[in-house]
Scaffold this motif. Structure first.
Motif, PDB file in Angstrom:
ATOM      1  N   ILE A  26      -1.117  -5.805  19.753  1.00  0.00           N
ATOM      2  CA  ILE A  26      -2.086  -6.895  19.730  1.00  0.00           C
ATOM      3  C   ILE A  26      -2.049  -7.629  21.082  1.00  0.00           C
ATOM      4  CG2 ILE A  26      -2.890  -8.930  18.506  1.00  0.00           C
ATOM      5  CD1 ILE A  26      -2.764  -6.460  16.728  1.00  0.00           C
ATOM      6  N   PRO A  27      -2.980  -7.312  21.995  1.00  0.00           N
ATOM      7  CA  PRO A  27      -3.028  -8.047  23.267  1.00  0.00           C
ATOM      8  C   PRO A  27      -3.581  -9.448  23.045  1.00  0.00           C
ATOM      9  CG  PRO A  27      -4.757  -6.366  23.192  1.00  0.00           C
ATOM     10  CD  PRO A  27      -3.949  -6.211  21.942  1.00  0.00           C
ATOM     11  N   ALA A  28      -2.788 -10.443  23.450  1.00  0.00           N
ATOM     12  CA  ALA A  28      -3.152 -11.848  23.227  1.00  0.00           C
ATOM     13  C   ALA A  28      -2.846 -12.661  24.476  1.00  0.00           C
ATOM     14  CB  ALA A  28      -2.375 -12.398  22.028  1.00  0.00           C
ATOM     15  N   ALA A  29      -3.102 -12.054  25.646  1.00  0.00           N
ATOM     16  CA  ALA A  29      -2.725 -12.686  26.911  1.00  0.00           C
ATOM     17  C   ALA A  29      -3.915 -13.252  27.670  1.00  0.00           C
ATOM     18  CB  ALA A  29      -1.988 -11.673  27.801  1.00  0.00           C
ATOM     19  N   GLY A  30      -5.085 -13.354  27.027  1.00  0.00           N
ATOM     20  CA  GLY A  30      -6.278 -13.855  27.706  1.00  0.00           C
ATOM     21  C   GLY A  30      -6.220 -15.345  27.956  1.00  0.00           C
ATOM     22  N   SER A  31      -7.177 -15.810  28.738  1.00  0.00           N
ATOM     23  CA  SER A  31      -7.189 -17.217  29.156  1.00  0.00           C
ATOM     24  C   SER A  31      -8.062 -18.111  28.286  1.00  0.00           C
ATOM     25  CB  SER A  31      -7.704 -17.317  30.599  1.00  0.00           C
ATOM     26  OG  SER A  31      -9.046 -16.862  30.688  1.00  0.00           O
ATOM     27  N   SER A  32      -8.865 -17.543  27.380  1.00  0.00           N
ATOM     28  CA  SER A  32      -9.789 -18.307  26.526  1.00  0.00           C
ATOM     29  C   SER A  32     -10.808 -19.089  27.355  1.00  0.00           C
ATOM     30  CB  SER A  32      -9.027 -19.280  25.601  1.00  0.00           C
ATOM     31  OG  SER A  32      -8.102 -18.610  24.793  1.00  0.00           O
ATOM     32  N   ARG A  33     -11.137 -18.585  28.532  1.00  0.00           N
ATOM     33  CA  ARG A  33     -12.018 -19.305  29.460  1.00  0.00           C
ATOM     34  C   ARG A  33     -13.380 -19.612  28.837  1.00  0.00           C
ATOM     35  NH1 ARG A  33     -15.586 -16.850  32.490  1.00  0.00           N
ATOM     36  NH2 ARG A  33     -14.509 -14.865  32.206  1.00  0.00           N
ATOM     37  N   ARG A  34     -13.962 -18.647  28.131  1.00  0.00           N
ATOM     38  CA  ARG A  34     -15.308 -18.851  27.588  1.00  0.00           C
ATOM     39  C   ARG A  34     -15.330 -19.731  26.344  1.00  0.00           C
ATOM     40  NH1 ARG A  34     -17.296 -12.694  27.573  1.00  0.00           N
ATOM     41  NH2 ARG A  34     -15.041 -12.384  27.365  1.00  0.00           N
ATOM     42  N   THR A 229     -15.057 -15.430  20.819  1.00  0.00           N
ATOM     43  CA  THR A 229     -15.087 -15.607  22.273  1.00  0.00           C
ATOM     44  C   THR A 229     -15.618 -16.979  22.670  1.00  0.00           C
ATOM     45  OG1 THR A 229     -15.436 -13.224  22.567  1.00  0.00           O
ATOM     46  CG2 THR A 229     -15.953 -14.631  24.452  1.00  0.00           C
ATOM     47  N   THR A 230     -16.646 -17.459  21.974  1.00  0.00           N
ATOM     48  CA  THR A 230     -17.280 -18.738  22.289  1.00  0.00           C
ATOM     49  C   THR A 230     -17.263 -19.638  21.062  1.00  0.00           C
ATOM     50  OG1 THR A 230     -19.488 -17.999  21.604  1.00  0.00           O
ATOM     51  CG2 THR A 230     -18.826 -17.513  23.885  1.00  0.00           C
ATOM     52  N   PRO A 231     -17.538 -20.937  21.220  1.00  0.00           N
ATOM     53  CA  PRO A 231     -17.557 -21.839  20.060  1.00  0.00           C
ATOM     54  C   PRO A 231     -18.513 -21.388  18.966  1.00  0.00           C
ATOM     55  CG  PRO A 231     -17.496 -23.112  22.086  1.00  0.00           C
ATOM     56  CD  PRO A 231     -17.676 -21.677  22.495  1.00  0.00           C
ATOM     57  N   GLU A 232     -19.613 -20.733  19.340  1.00  0.00           N
ATOM     58  CA  GLU A 232     -20.564 -20.249  18.341  1.00  0.00           C
ATOM     59  C   GLU A 232     -19.940 -19.190  17.436  1.00  0.00           C
ATOM     60  OE1 GLU A 232     -22.651 -22.081  21.687  1.00  0.00           O
ATOM     61  OE2 GLU A 232     -21.160 -20.460  21.607  1.00  0.00           O
ATOM     62  N   ASP A 233     -19.012 -18.416  17.988  1.00  0.00           N
ATOM     63  CA  ASP A 233     -18.345 -17.376  17.192  1.00  0.00           C
ATOM     64  C   ASP A 233     -17.472 -17.989  16.101  1.00  0.00           C
ATOM     65  OD1 ASP A 233     -19.458 -15.327  18.762  1.00  0.00           O
ATOM     66  OD2 ASP A 233     -17.840 -15.496  20.229  1.00  0.00           O
ATOM     67  N   VAL A 234     -16.899 -19.151  16.372  1.00  0.00           N
ATOM     68  CA  VAL A 234     -16.083 -19.828  15.363  1.00  0.00           C
ATOM     69  C   VAL A 234     -16.960 -20.212  14.167  1.00  0.00           C
ATOM     70  CG1 VAL A 234     -14.615 -21.815  14.867  1.00  0.00           C
ATOM     71  CG2 VAL A 234     -14.464 -20.679  17.093  1.00  0.00           C
ATOM     72  N   ILE A 235     -18.152 -20.720  14.453  1.00  0.00           N
ATOM     73  CA  ILE A 235     -19.087 -21.096  13.390  1.00  0.00           C
ATOM     74  C   ILE A 235     -19.453 -19.864  12.560  1.00  0.00           C
ATOM     75  CG2 ILE A 235     -21.389 -22.000  12.902  1.00  0.00           C
ATOM     76  CD1 ILE A 235     -21.107 -23.652  15.523  1.00  0.00           C
ATOM     77  N   LEU A 236     -19.754 -18.752  13.239  1.00  0.00           N
ATOM     78  CA  LEU A 236     -20.104 -17.514  12.533  1.00  0.00           C
ATOM     79  C   LEU A 236     -18.927 -17.016  11.700  1.00  0.00           C
ATOM     80  CD1 LEU A 236     -21.970 -15.172  11.909  1.00  0.00           C
ATOM     81  CD2 LEU A 236     -21.284 -14.118  14.080  1.00  0.00           C
ATOM     82  N   GLY A 237     -17.724 -17.107  12.269  1.00  0.00           N
ATOM     83  CA  GLY A 237     -16.538 -16.681  11.539  1.00  0.00           C
ATOM     84  C   GLY A 237     -16.343 -17.462  10.249  1.00  0.00           C
ATOM     85  N   GLU A 238     -16.580 -18.773  10.302  1.00  0.00           N
ATOM     86  CA  GLU A 238     -16.457 -19.599   9.092  1.00  0.00           C
ATOM     87  C   GLU A 238     -17.478 -19.182   8.047  1.00  0.00           C
ATOM     88  OE1 GLU A 238     -14.202 -21.727   8.406  1.00  0.00           O
ATOM     89  OE2 GLU A 238     -13.328 -22.458  10.279  1.00  0.00           O
ATOM     90  N   VAL A 239     -18.691 -18.852   8.487  1.00  0.00           N
ATOM     91  CA  VAL A 239     -19.733 -18.401   7.559  1.00  0.00           C
ATOM     92  C   VAL A 239     -19.318 -17.090   6.885  1.00  0.00           C
ATOM     93  CG1 VAL A 239     -22.105 -17.553   7.395  1.00  0.00           C
ATOM     94  CG2 VAL A 239     -21.603 -19.578   8.776  1.00  0.00           C
TER      95      VAL A 239
END
Length: 247
Positions: A26-34, A229-239
């Motif tokens: 599980i690669p989890a080394a990204g910066s979360s920039r977006r 990846t983006t805040p919109e994805d969090v909303i979709l994930g909750e749905v």
């Protein structure tokens, strides 16, 4: 590198079973920039940290024998604590990532012992993966050496040059490839080493393997297996989670 768990009696192997275990990397080394700041993997989705939601699916899946988590050095202790808090006991090692995804995944592969025959490489930010998709992809990789889930592309696809649409691409020949991408461990080790040595700019691990001439067998993906990846994805994930809860 953190070795989180000592070998338990049931982990000791007889010689004839060596090389058959399947580990998730599980690669989890990204910066979360977006995401606009902060570490998205500790953000909650449906009441659980995104990283923990991802790891818990692999932890529960009977096709996975262990997990190697790859992350930034400064996150290692935090992630080890999350694993303990959420009873994620298949995480055997937490290793430091590298300057690129290829380096990070290769670090995870190199951390696997000789008893590991196959690896399932999965984006830490895809927390809505299912055990069925993992299981099907692992089983096909054991047969064909390389497998990945994919879904048909819904939108029209155009080839673009200098901001102009130049040519329609037949979408029946195009698939959106997801993770986990599963491989014979010797194959992916060789492919990633070659990619790094050649300076190739790849977006996923399948790209490294196809440069060796190895085809990737496709399994059934899911439109719910989104990458946060983006805040919109969090909303979709909750749905998506709410929809699953109603089923």
């Amino acid at each position: 590198m953190l070795d989180l768990f000592k070998k338990r009696p049931q982990d000791r192997q007889e010689p004839e079973t060596r090389g058959k275990k399947v580990y998730a990397i599980i690669p989890a080394a990204g910066s979360s920039r977006r995401m606009g700041g902060g570490n998205k993997l500790v953000m909650e989705l449906g009441g659980q940290p995104i990283l923990c939601r991802t790891l818990r699916v692999f932890n529960a899946c009977d096709a996975i024998d262990g997990i190697v988590l790859v992350c930034r050095r400064q996150d290692q202790k935090t992630y080890a604590s999350l694993c303990a808090d959420w009873n994620i006991d298949k995480v055997a090692k937490i290793v430091e990532g590298g300057p690129s995804r290829e380096h990070s995944v290769l670090n995870g592969v190199l951390a696997c012992g000789k008893e590991i025959g196959y690896v399932a490489i999965h984006d830490a930010a895809r927390p809505l993966i299912t055990e069925d998709i993992i299981r099907e992809t692992v089983e096909l990789a054991k047969k064909d050496s390389a497998a990945a889930p994919a879904v048909p592309v819904k939108d029209s696809i155009q080839r673009i040059e200098k901001g102009k649409m130049m040519e329609n691409v037949d979408r029946s020949t195009i698939m959106a490839v997801q993770t986990p991408q599963c491989f014979d461990i010797d194959l992916i080790r060789a492919a990633l080493t070659k990619a790094i040595d050649s300076g190739a700019n790849l977006t996923d691990d399948c790209g490294a393997v196809t440069t060796l001439g190895q085809p990737i067998s496709m399994t059934r993906g899911s439109y719910e297996n989104i990458k946060i990846t983006t805040p919109e994805d969090v909303i979709l994930g909750e749905v998506i989670l709410k929809g699953r809860a109603r089923k």
